[in-house]
Design an enzyme around this catalytic site. Structure first.
Site, mmCIF file in Angstrom:
data_model
loop_
_atom_site.group_PDB
_atom_site.id
_atom_site.type_symbol
_atom_site.label_atom_id
_atom_site.label_comp_id
_atom_site.label_asym_id
_atom_site.label_seq_id
_atom_site.Cartn_x
_atom_site.Cartn_y
_atom_site.Cartn_z
ATOM 1 N N LYS A 130 0.868 -1.182 0.000
ATOM 2 C CA LYS A 130 0.000 0.000 0.000
ATOM 3 C C LYS A 130 0.902 1.229 0.000
ATOM 4 O O LYS A 130 1.673 1.446 0.939
ATOM 5 C CB LYS A 130 -0.870 0.007 1.256
ATOM 6 C CG LYS A 130 -1.832 -1.178 1.305
ATOM 7 C CD LYS A 130 -3.146 -0.779 0.689
ATOM 8 C CE LYS A 130 -4.145 -1.907 0.752
ATOM 9 N NZ LYS A 130 -5.382 -1.548 0.089
ATOM 10 N N LYS A 229 -13.947 -7.008 -5.752
ATOM 11 C CA LYS A 229 -14.256 -7.131 -4.327
ATOM 12 C C LYS A 229 -15.727 -7.533 -4.268
ATOM 13 O O LYS A 229 -16.613 -6.687 -4.401
ATOM 14 C CB LYS A 229 -14.043 -5.796 -3.620
ATOM 15 C CG LYS A 229 -12.576 -5.459 -3.387
ATOM 16 C CD LYS A 229 -12.459 -4.285 -2.436
ATOM 17 C CE LYS A 229 -11.072 -4.160 -1.851
ATOM 18 N NZ LYS A 229 -10.074 -3.736 -2.827
#
Ligand code: MG
Length: 331
Positions: A130, A229
């Protein structure tokens, strides 16, 4: 008629889960759906207000009004999948061999070479970094680790950068590092031309920015990979789109409750079986990002693999039975 009830929970992050989020406890709710044919299914609603989702209070208000948010819609779909398996007393997880997940590095700060060797030895082949906590430190980390060939790397900018920041970050990476980058997720806020330009640094993946993208079967999408997702988006529609354009796909959980993460993992298994040639390694092992809870403790893992998923449906039968369920009263 269906009967809905919920049980609120909080997840306590161990590290800041992304540059967008803080260490504050993250609220969410387990959802219990009872149909009048006697079926019961469970799912998770875990909003990310940081990414524009209505917060937990608003999600509950939606439930009471019989209104549907994207998260509630997907939770209802998960609950149906769960209920169908529970009815047959079988597991939601197909019998295929476990899928290797990527390793999520919410923050590279303090990650030592020894830690990386440990991650590698346990079987992980891909790390997802990230980006955005400390760009300088992240460039240093990637230049040290990224070119060793130990891992394939997924970078996730969460669209926090602008073009200048993105370009200077990517230009600061050694050529060798670029060759080990599997893809770059949401580099900058979606912009067709800029994303096309971004491709010169590597393959581009779309995740949350998909909400800014106009689904279109006519214009070539300016990315190579779609992150699915299942807690947030319709799976069949996404698969159809990806197949139409020859894109690869990665299923990930939503950094949600173990109930949500395992639901996502069951979708990853199903898609890997149906479309083995276009599915990437999933990223559903997010339970370790949070302080241990009784649900996470039930998930048996071995390195990057979830080796044993509990009992019927999505599992966790005993824990779910012990929850205090608040009925949703429609207003
Ligand atoms: Mg992402």
């Amino acid at each position: 008629m269906i009967k809905l009830s919920y049980a609120l929970y909080e997840l306590k992050p161990l590290v800041t889960p992304s540059a967008l989020a803080y260490l504050d406890p993250r609220p969410g709710a387990l959802l219990k759906v009872e149909w009048n044919n006697g079926r019961t299914g469970y799912a998770d609603v875990h909003p990310w207000p940081e990414l524009g989702d209505p917060n937990m209070e608003e999600q509950l208000a939606f439930l009471r009004k019989g209104k549907i948010s994207a998260l509630i819609e997907q939770a209802m779909w998960f609950a149906q999948r769960d209920a169908a398996c529970r009815k047959l007393k079988k597991s939601l997880f197909n019998g295929s061999s476990p899928l290797r997940n990527n390793y999520i590095m919410g923050n590279v700060s303090g990650v030592t070479m020894e830690k990386l060797d440990e991650i590698k030895a346990s079987g992980f082949q891909t790390i997802k970094v990230k980006v955005g906590h400390d760009l300088e430190e992240e460039v240093k980390f990637l230049n040290k680790v990224g070119g060793t060939g130990k891992f394939m790397i997924r970078l996730d900018f969460n669209a926090l950068a602008n073009w200048q920041v993105f370009e200077s970050f990517m230009s600061a990476l050694d050529k060798k590092v670029l060759s080990y980058i599997e893809y770059i997720e949401d580099p900058i806020p979606f912009d067709r031309e800029a994303w096309k330009e971004a491709k010169r640094f590597g393959k581009i993946a779309i995740d949350h920015q998909i909400t800014r993208f106009k689904w279109d079967m006519v214009h070539d999408p300016p990315f190579d990979v779609v992150i699915i997702k299942p807690a947030r988006q319709d799976v069949d529609k996404t698969v159809k789109f990806a197949m139409h354009w020859g894109l690869r796909m990665t299923v990930t959980s939503s950094m949600d409750h173990p109930v949500g993460a395992l639901h996502a993992y069951s979708v990853a298994q199903d898609l890997a079986e149906k479309h083995p040639n276009i599915m990437n390694e999933p990223g559903c092992m997010t339970q370790d990002l949070y302080r241990m809870n009784p649900y996470a403790a039930m998930i048996e893992t071995q390195g990057p693999y979830i080796v044993k998923c509990p009992t019927t449906g999505v599992g966790f039968d005993q824990l779910l039975a012990q929850e205090t369920w608040n009925p949703v009263t429609f207003r």
